[in-house]
Motif scaffolding. Sequence first.
Motif, PDB file in Angstrom:
ATOM      1  N   ILE A  29       0.638  -1.291   0.002  1.00 46.79           N
ATOM      2  CA  ILE A  29       0.010  -0.081   0.084  1.00 46.79           C
ATOM      3  C   ILE A  29       0.871   1.227   0.009  1.00 46.79           C
ATOM      4  CG2 ILE A  29      -1.730   1.233   1.199  1.00 46.79           C
ATOM      5  CD1 ILE A  29      -2.850  -1.396   2.470  1.00 46.79           C
ATOM      6  N   PRO A  30       1.817   1.474   0.944  1.00 45.09           N
ATOM      7  CA  PRO A  30       2.664   2.621   0.848  1.00 45.09           C
ATOM      8  C   PRO A  30       3.826   2.502  -0.280  1.00 45.09           C
ATOM      9  CG  PRO A  30       3.344   1.273   2.738  1.00 45.09           C
ATOM     10  CD  PRO A  30       2.047   0.723   2.204  1.00 45.09           C
ATOM     11  N   LEU A  31       4.008   1.569  -0.679  1.00 44.32           N
ATOM     12  CA  LEU A  31       4.993   1.221  -1.577  1.00 44.32           C
ATOM     13  C   LEU A  31       4.325   1.986  -2.962  1.00 44.32           C
ATOM     14  CD1 LEU A  31       7.219  -1.902  -1.427  1.00 44.32           C
ATOM     15  CD2 LEU A  31       8.110   0.541  -1.353  1.00 44.32           C
ATOM     16  N   GLN A  32       3.105   1.378  -3.447  1.00 43.22           N
ATOM     17  CA  GLN A  32       2.489   1.884  -4.445  1.00 43.22           C
ATOM     18  C   GLN A  32       2.255   3.306  -4.583  1.00 43.22           C
ATOM     19  OE1 GLN A  32      -0.619   3.352  -5.127  1.00 43.22           O
ATOM     20  NE2 GLN A  32      -0.350   3.115  -7.199  1.00 43.22           N
ATOM     21  N   ARG A  33       2.120   3.950  -3.486  1.00 44.98           N
ATOM     22  CA  ARG A  33       1.949   5.358  -3.311  1.00 44.98           C
ATOM     23  C   ARG A  33       3.393   6.068  -3.412  1.00 44.98           C
ATOM     24  NH1 ARG A  33      -3.183   7.210  -0.694  1.00 44.98           N
ATOM     25  NH2 ARG A  33      -4.338   5.408  -0.383  1.00 44.98           N
ATOM     26  N   ILE A  34       4.384   5.476  -2.974  1.00 43.60           N
ATOM     27  CA  ILE A  34       5.639   6.084  -3.225  1.00 43.60           C
ATOM     28  C   ILE A  34       6.234   5.844  -4.604  1.00 43.60           C
ATOM     29  CG2 ILE A  34       7.912   5.931  -2.165  1.00 43.60           C
ATOM     30  CD1 ILE A  34       6.916   4.859   0.452  1.00 43.60           C
ATOM     31  N   LEU A  35       6.318   4.728  -5.034  1.00 40.01           N
ATOM     32  CA  LEU A  35       7.000   4.467  -6.234  1.00 40.01           C
ATOM     33  C   LEU A  35       5.942   4.318  -7.473  1.00 40.01           C
ATOM     34  CD1 LEU A  35       8.651   1.025  -5.082  1.00 40.01           C
ATOM     35  CD2 LEU A  35       9.601   3.435  -5.061  1.00 40.01           C
ATOM     36  N   GLY A  36       4.477   4.361  -7.387  1.00 41.47           N
ATOM     37  CA  GLY A  36       3.778   4.497  -8.413  1.00 41.47           C
ATOM     38  C   GLY A  36       3.655   3.033  -9.162  1.00 41.47           C
ATOM     39  N   ASP A  37       2.624   2.986 -10.106  1.00 40.89           N
ATOM     40  CA  ASP A  37       2.704   1.485 -10.639  1.00 40.89           C
ATOM     41  C   ASP A  37       3.624   1.119 -11.599  1.00 40.89           C
ATOM     42  OD1 ASP A  37      -0.113   1.284  -9.646  1.00 40.89           O
ATOM     43  OD2 ASP A  37      -0.837   2.336 -11.043  1.00 40.89           O
ATOM     44  N   GLY A  38       4.501   2.091 -12.125  1.00 45.32           N
ATOM     45  CA  GLY A  38       5.547   1.755 -13.039  1.00 45.32           C
ATOM     46  C   GLY A  38       6.764   1.222 -12.009  1.00 45.32           C
ATOM     47  N   VAL A 169       9.945   0.186   2.579  1.00 45.52           N
ATOM     48  CA  VAL A 169       9.246   1.292   2.850  1.00 45.52           C
ATOM     49  C   VAL A 169      10.222   2.667   3.289  1.00 45.52           C
ATOM     50  CG1 VAL A 169       7.252   2.543   3.730  1.00 45.52           C
ATOM     51  CG2 VAL A 169       7.134   0.338   3.343  1.00 45.52           C
ATOM     52  N   LEU A 170      10.940   2.309   4.106  1.00 43.29           N
ATOM     53  CA  LEU A 170      11.599   3.493   4.593  1.00 43.29           C
ATOM     54  C   LEU A 170      12.946   4.112   3.581  1.00 43.29           C
ATOM     55  CD1 LEU A 170      12.503   5.584   6.949  1.00 43.29           C
ATOM     56  CD2 LEU A 170      14.061   3.621   7.982  1.00 43.29           C
ATOM     57  N   LEU A 171      13.595   3.073   3.074  1.00 45.91           N
ATOM     58  CA  LEU A 171      14.651   3.512   2.228  1.00 45.91           C
ATOM     59  C   LEU A 171      13.983   4.160   0.921  1.00 45.91           C
ATOM     60  CD1 LEU A 171      17.153   0.454   1.847  1.00 45.91           C
ATOM     61  CD2 LEU A 171      17.734   2.705   2.468  1.00 45.91           C
ATOM     62  N   PRO A 172      13.114   3.876   0.294  1.00 42.64           N
ATOM     63  CA  PRO A 172      12.782   4.495  -0.925  1.00 42.64           C
ATOM     64  C   PRO A 172      12.480   6.011  -0.429  1.00 42.64           C
ATOM     65  CG  PRO A 172      11.759   2.552  -0.891  1.00 42.64           C
ATOM     66  CD  PRO A 172      12.456   2.682   0.149  1.00 42.64           C
ATOM     67  N   ILE A 173      11.779   6.204   0.604  1.00 37.88           N
ATOM     68  CA  ILE A 173      11.405   7.711   1.019  1.00 37.88           C
ATOM     69  C   ILE A 173      12.703   8.306   1.170  1.00 37.88           C
ATOM     70  CG2 ILE A 173      10.399   9.062   2.945  1.00 37.88           C
ATOM     71  CD1 ILE A 173       8.690   6.764   3.397  1.00 37.88           C
ATOM     72  N   ALA A 189      13.691  -0.453  -2.040  1.00 33.88           N
ATOM     73  CA  ALA A 189      12.617  -1.081  -1.725  1.00 33.88           C
ATOM     74  C   ALA A 189      13.239  -2.800  -1.869  1.00 33.88           C
ATOM     75  CB  ALA A 189      11.383  -0.752  -2.536  1.00 33.88           C
ATOM     76  N   SER A 190      13.798  -2.949  -3.207  1.00 38.48           N
ATOM     77  CA  SER A 190      14.298  -4.432  -3.125  1.00 38.48           C
ATOM     78  C   SER A 190      15.277  -4.805  -2.206  1.00 38.48           C
ATOM     79  CB  SER A 190      14.810  -4.525  -4.529  1.00 38.48           C
ATOM     80  OG  SER A 190      13.680  -4.305  -5.657  1.00 38.48           O
ATOM     81  N   PHE A 191      16.109  -3.705  -1.634  1.00 39.74           N
ATOM     82  CA  PHE A 191      17.042  -4.043  -0.508  1.00 39.74           C
ATOM     83  C   PHE A 191      16.362  -4.572   0.707  1.00 39.74           C
ATOM     84  CE2 PHE A 191      20.449  -3.040   2.569  1.00 39.74           C
ATOM     85  CZ  PHE A 191      21.362  -3.800   1.994  1.00 39.74           C
ATOM     86  N   GLY A 192      15.277  -4.219   0.852  1.00 36.83           N
ATOM     87  CA  GLY A 192      14.535  -4.815   2.215  1.00 36.83           C
ATOM     88  C   GLY A 192      14.645  -6.301   2.284  1.00 36.83           C
ATOM     89  N   ALA A 193      14.550  -7.025   1.376  1.00 36.14           N
ATOM     90  CA  ALA A 193      14.729  -8.389   1.454  1.00 36.14           C
ATOM     91  C   ALA A 193      16.045  -8.912   2.098  1.00 36.14           C
ATOM     92  CB  ALA A 193      14.723  -8.992  -0.037  1.00 36.14           C
ATOM     93  N   THR A 280       1.165  -6.647 -10.405  1.00 31.72           N
ATOM     94  CA  THR A 280       1.980  -7.418  -9.012  1.00 31.72           C
ATOM     95  C   THR A 280       1.887  -6.581  -7.926  1.00 31.72           C
ATOM     96  OG1 THR A 280       3.942  -5.802 -10.196  1.00 31.72           O
ATOM     97  CG2 THR A 280       3.862  -7.987 -10.876  1.00 31.72           C
ATOM     98  N   GLY A 281       1.683  -5.400  -8.135  1.00 26.05           N
ATOM     99  CA  GLY A 281       1.506  -4.309  -6.924  1.00 26.05           C
ATOM    100  C   GLY A 281       0.275  -4.254  -6.038  1.00 26.05           C
ATOM    101  N   ARG A 282      -0.973  -4.617  -6.908  1.00 24.90           N
ATOM    102  CA  ARG A 282      -2.175  -4.288  -6.295  1.00 24.90           C
ATOM    103  C   ARG A 282      -3.013  -5.832  -6.470  1.00 24.90           C
ATOM    104  NH1 ARG A 282      -4.711   1.473  -8.063  1.00 24.90           N
ATOM    105  NH2 ARG A 282      -2.682   2.668  -8.741  1.00 24.90           N
ATOM    106  N   ALA A 283      -3.032  -6.186  -7.790  1.00 25.96           N
ATOM    107  CA  ALA A 283      -3.895  -7.598  -8.005  1.00 25.96           C
ATOM    108  C   ALA A 283      -3.450  -8.608  -7.096  1.00 25.96           C
ATOM    109  CB  ALA A 283      -4.125  -7.792  -9.442  1.00 25.96           C
TER     110      ALA A 283
END
Length: 533
Positions: A29-38, A169-173, A189-193, A280-283
């Motif tokens: 949810i926050p990632l989509q708002r931060i990064l957008g669908d692309g 979530v924190l790193l992209p911000i 965001a990927s580095f979160g893993a 991938t991000g929503r559905a």
Amino acid sequence: MIKNALIKGTIILTIASLITRVLGIAQRIPLQRILGDGGMATYGIAYNIYGILLILATVGIPSALSKQIAEYHATNQFARADELFRAARDFALVAGLISAVVLYVFAPYYAVYISHDPEAILSIRAIAPALLLFPLISMMRGYFQGSQQMMPTGLSQVSEQILRVGMAVLLPILLLQSGYSHEVAVAGASFGAVAGSFGALAIMLYYFYREKKRSSRPVVHTGSPSRKEIYGQLLKTSIPISLASTAIPLIYFIDSSSVIALLKGEIGYEAAKNMLGILTGRAQSLAAIPPILTIALSSAVLPAIASSYFKGDVAGVKRTSSLALRLTLLIGTPFSFYLSASAVAINGFLFGNTDGSWVISALCVGSIFQMLMMTSMAILQGLGKMVQTMGFVFIGILVKAGLNLLFTPFLGIYGIILATTCGFITIWLLNQVLINKVAPLSLMGSRWKGFLFSSGLMFIVCITLALGLIELFPAEWPLWVTYGMTCVLTALISFPVYFGCLTWSQGITAEDLRYLPERVQRLLRVGKGRRTE
């Protein structure tokens, strides 16, 4: 004592799984708002290929390791159990290193020529170091599960997810605020893993060294097998398990690898990438909610299936397998229908706009077949039919890939979703045929009429409320309030309608309720005089 340990372990792992699933969905949810669908498309590309390589790096050894460790401990062969773990640990370290290097080196080729998203290069490389640690973590989890200790696995899963979600979530911000590009933010965001892998490893090491310090066990010496024999035994058991478990990751991997290439000719590159981000991000994140029920259900019924099959109790296998699939339909269907019918309101409430709502709706309704596939695979696992299940998954993947090419030119993104659903249906039906050869099932019997009527009525009520309530709320209200209230009211009305109608029409019986929590049983209790098949 064994029964209590089994119940306790099941509860621990089920709770941990639910927490990690909820956190994983909430992260989108926050990632989509931060990064957008692309940006979510790029993130999904990186995460899906990482997931496939992680499965290949462990090749199902943790499950085989758990089984073998349990057998060694039961016969006090602790020295052999420790040697087995050391062999698995060494395999994990080598496989993890190779997988991380392969992912890092081949990231440009995959991103540019397969997924058609050059921005994914940095994200794929950012997630690659996680492969250094997660195979080892998986082996340690298998060791503890074989020792009947589920708490280390549960806590490591939760700590991993908390750190992964928090960092993702924190790193992209922070990166965007510091002036870095959108591409770098997605990589953050990927580095979160990677952050999650450190959290999980810390928990596992704590329990591992605590176990070693306090361990004083009798030892039965039976000779030590060679490493070649150990790996041969592990791989013989683990490879079918591993390949059978790749059904959903492979289907999602196919989509993240091909959606842009299949759609860009019709709608353009940017629109195709945004559509992949919605998928991938929503559905996919919302469609993952109903199958959470399948996890708990499988944990409850699998021991009974395995026990009945071991004793040669075909009637017990038939009864328990039928019940598992029946509960999957009876409980999973209303959640899938609610998410599908309420897609516009849920999408607007969670993600701030309603883009791609019908994509969400189409994928969520197909999750019914995903759940049936997962439950039937769990039944076959209890029957020891993992090699056949592996073959069925391979056939389903071929069906999915072929139908992607066939349907997409005519149906666009909906063709890709239809192909996914057909892949799930193919695997489920093949599983069902094999289960019926062992024990012919009675899936619903006389319950079909009540179930179909209740499901149809709920869908009509749900979609009427979900679309109608949006128009009834005052226009001056903030949209997120309107969407949120619509979601809540639709759920509060449609679920009682479904379960009330299901009970009234005898679509669910007292036998079906036995594996549900006591509070749910009291709410849905049917008449004492009713009999089940």
